[in-house]
Design an enzyme around this catalytic site. Structure first.
Site, PDB file in Angstrom:
ATOM      1  N   LEU A  20     -11.312  -0.920 -29.295  1.00 37.00           N
ATOM      2  CA  LEU A  20     -11.438  -0.483 -27.899  1.00 37.00           C
ATOM      3  C   LEU A  20     -10.147  -0.700 -27.120  1.00 37.00           C
ATOM      4  O   LEU A  20     -10.161  -1.056 -25.942  1.00 37.00           O
ATOM      5  CB  LEU A  20     -12.616  -1.197 -27.220  1.00 37.00           C
ATOM      6  CG  LEU A  20     -13.982  -0.989 -27.884  1.00 37.00           C
ATOM      7  CD1 LEU A  20     -15.064  -1.706 -27.086  1.00 37.00           C
ATOM      8  CD2 LEU A  20     -14.306   0.489 -28.022  1.00 37.00           C
ATOM      9  N   GLU A  76       1.084   3.834   1.998  1.00 29.15           N
ATOM     10  CA  GLU A  76       1.738   4.191   3.252  1.00 29.15           C
ATOM     11  C   GLU A  76       3.012   3.370   3.466  1.00 29.15           C
ATOM     12  O   GLU A  76       4.044   3.891   3.900  1.00 29.15           O
ATOM     13  CB  GLU A  76       0.786   3.963   4.427  1.00 29.15           C
ATOM     14  CG  GLU A  76      -0.490   4.779   4.355  1.00 29.15           C
ATOM     15  CD  GLU A  76      -1.621   4.053   3.663  1.00 29.15           C
ATOM     16  OE1 GLU A  76      -2.785   4.284   4.034  1.00 29.15           O
ATOM     17  OE2 GLU A  76      -1.350   3.228   2.763  1.00 29.15           O
ATOM     18  N   PRO A 109     -25.997   6.669 -29.595  1.00 30.43           N
ATOM     19  CA  PRO A 109     -27.142   7.401 -29.037  1.00 30.43           C
ATOM     20  C   PRO A 109     -28.130   6.541 -28.253  1.00 30.43           C
ATOM     21  O   PRO A 109     -28.667   6.997 -27.240  1.00 30.43           O
ATOM     22  CB  PRO A 109     -27.808   8.000 -30.282  1.00 30.43           C
ATOM     23  CG  PRO A 109     -26.716   8.094 -31.283  1.00 30.43           C
ATOM     24  CD  PRO A 109     -25.836   6.911 -31.042  1.00 30.43           C
ATOM     25  N   ALA A 129     -22.917  11.684 -36.779  1.00 32.31           N
ATOM     26  CA  ALA A 129     -22.205  11.210 -37.966  1.00 32.31           C
ATOM     27  C   ALA A 129     -22.139  12.307 -39.017  1.00 32.31           C
ATOM     28  O   ALA A 129     -22.963  13.224 -39.052  1.00 32.31           O
ATOM     29  CB  ALA A 129     -22.896   9.979 -38.543  1.00 32.31           C
ATOM     30  N   HIS A 156       0.825  -1.201   0.000  1.00 31.97           N
ATOM     31  CA  HIS A 156       0.000   0.000   0.000  1.00 31.97           C
ATOM     32  C   HIS A 156       0.865   1.260   0.000  1.00 31.97           C
ATOM     33  O   HIS A 156       2.069   1.216   0.265  1.00 31.97           O
ATOM     34  CB  HIS A 156      -0.935  -0.014   1.203  1.00 31.97           C
ATOM     35  CG  HIS A 156      -2.037  -1.018   1.070  1.00 31.97           C
ATOM     36  ND1 HIS A 156      -3.134  -1.034   1.907  1.00 31.97           N
ATOM     37  CD2 HIS A 156      -2.227  -2.038   0.186  1.00 31.97           C
ATOM     38  CE1 HIS A 156      -3.931  -2.023   1.553  1.00 31.97           C
ATOM     39  NE2 HIS A 156      -3.403  -2.654   0.520  1.00 31.97           N
TER      40      HIS A 156
END
Length: 447
Positions: free
Chosen positions: A296, A146, A388, A256, A144
């Site tokens: 993607l 810390e 949309p 578009a 972590h």
């Protein structure tokens, strides 16, 4: 909740990618005290901020008036009480404290998109006005923030102050409680921006530190800290990820333009890819898959690919689609209706993607059920690049938390309106407008 191994992605180290929706006013590094304001402004070159174009950062500079005042006050050593916080919880602090907390927030932001299902955390150890150790949480299962900061501080941590944007954890997970590490290091004072809403910690970490005789102050830059971990907070409190809805449109609101594959220019495209890198998942509908065959993935900037989520009620995703033929098809999740064609769903399963069933609703799938499933599997943040129909359903269902509209300087567009079927106006808050090349980006919070 621990993530599904197929859904997790490896961390990127040593690269600071700013969080676009985190609005941290600029400030200089307090330990470099100067005598005049002009010199102080020069310190901005050493400051990493979501709107500063420095090294790997690619966004326009935005210096707000309040940030300038805080920077100058910090250089002069002004003391003040933080607005809106009880003195019992947050005592008088110097602007140096604010600077160190901002530094912790910036450190935490380095790991955006890589720590889910856990939060973004940064930590700074300060002794005698100097930073002697700092670190951030890189990925689930790793040390972590810390612990990383305390290791760098070494023996110098004894009697020092620890700044962290999130309450140190008090439970055993893959790693021991951070409260124990802080106590054993001999830290004298801890400044926390916000409590950890995880019920395994929520207040227990602060109480444990105080029981050990450590002074604890909470609430410094709480708003910024909550904004930074909006996804983590959303998943724990609402059972679903934080959703950023991105839409590209012409100035007359159409999605578009005949003869153009990409509506947005290069700069806007880079921004989209930067956001893909910083979000856990990217979501599109079957209409986008059939029309554009998107990969993607993150290509325009250096980064990691997000989880790919496809909303496809009738299992029409072609087995030849890029999201299916990717090098890691197991990181593509396709949501289909329970009554979807069996032959098509079997072909998709055979390709290696993960198929999940969801109930039908609103002319497609129940998007609230889709988001709940993602939340249950450790996804904190989702960026929608859907068209949309899905975008409109997200807004109608009050499932979109923030909107990023990318307006192309084109009038007379084609296709449906950017938000289909939204019957009533939705007021945007915390609105920001900026230029991305020739495109105009308008961003704001919904609700």
């Amino acid at each position: 909740m621990e993530p599904n191994a197929a859904l997790s992605r490896p961390p990127t180290r040593g690269v600071l990618h700013p969080v676009a929706r985190v609005d941290l006013e600029m400030t200089g590094v307090h330990r470099h005290r100067q005598r005049d304001d002009e010199r102080a402004l020069g310190l901005l070159k050493e400051t990493v901020h979501p709107w500063v174009k420095i090294e790997r950062l690619r966004c326009p500079v935005e210096l707000r008036e309040r940030g300038l005042k805080e920077l100058v006050a910090g250089v002069r050593g002004t003391r003040h009480l933080q607005d809106g916080h009880e003195g019992r919880r947050l005592a008088a602090v110097t602007d140096a404290d604010t600077t160190y907390m901002r530094r912790a927030l910036r450190l935490a932001a380095r790991a955006a998109g890589r720590t889910s299902p856990n939060p973004l955390v940064g930590a700074v150890v300060v002794r005698a006005g100097a930073v002697i150790g700092e670190g951030y949480y890189h990925a689930a299962g790793e040390p972590h923030a810390e612990v990383n900061a305390l290791r760098k501080a070494g023996d110098g941590a004894r009697g020092a102050t620890l700044f962290t944007n999130l309450e140190p954890c008090a439970h055993h997970g893959r790693t021991p409680p951070c409260v124990d590490a802080v106590r054993e290091a001999g830290i004298a004072r801890v400044v926390v921006a916000m409590r950890d809403p995880d019920p395994r910690t929520d207040g227990k970490g602060i109480r444990g530190l105080r029981a050990a005789g450590i002074a604890v102050e909470e609430g410094l830059l709480r708003t910024e800290a909550e904004r930074l971990n909006a996804g983590f907070l959303s998943r724990l409190k609402r059972g679903r990820p934080f959703v950023l809805l991105t839409l590209a449109s012409t100035v007359d609101g159409r999605v578009a333009v005949p003869g153009r594959r990409y509506l947005s220019g290069k700069a806007a495209l880079r921004e989209v890819h930067r956001l893909r890198d910083r979000n856990d998942a990217v979501l599109v509908g079957i209409g986008t898959v059939l029309a554009d065959d998107p990969a993607l993935t993150v290509r325009e900037v250096k980064g990691r690919d997000p989880l790919r989520v496809i909303v496809d009620a009738d299992a029409r995703t072609p087995p030849t689609a890029k999201v299916v033929r990717s090098k890691d098809p197991q990181r593509t999740v396709i949501f289909v209706a329970r009554d979807a064609d069996v032959r098509r769903t079997n072909k998709l399963r055979e390709s290696g993607v993960l198929l999940v069933t969801a109930p039908r609703a609103d002319g497609g799938l129940d998007l609230s059920a889709v988001l709940r499933w993602l939340g249950e599997h450790g996804v904190n943040t989702v960026m929608s690049e859907a068209g949309p129909h899905v975008a409109g359903a997200l807004v109608r269902g009050h499932l979109a938390d923030r909107v990023l509209l990318l307006f192309s300087p084109v009038a007379g567009g084609d296709g449906p309106p950017a938000l289909e079927g939204v019957p009533t106006a939705s007021q945007l808050h915390d609105v920001r407008v900026r230029k991305l090349g020739d495109d105009l980006a308008l961003e704001g919070a919904l609700g």
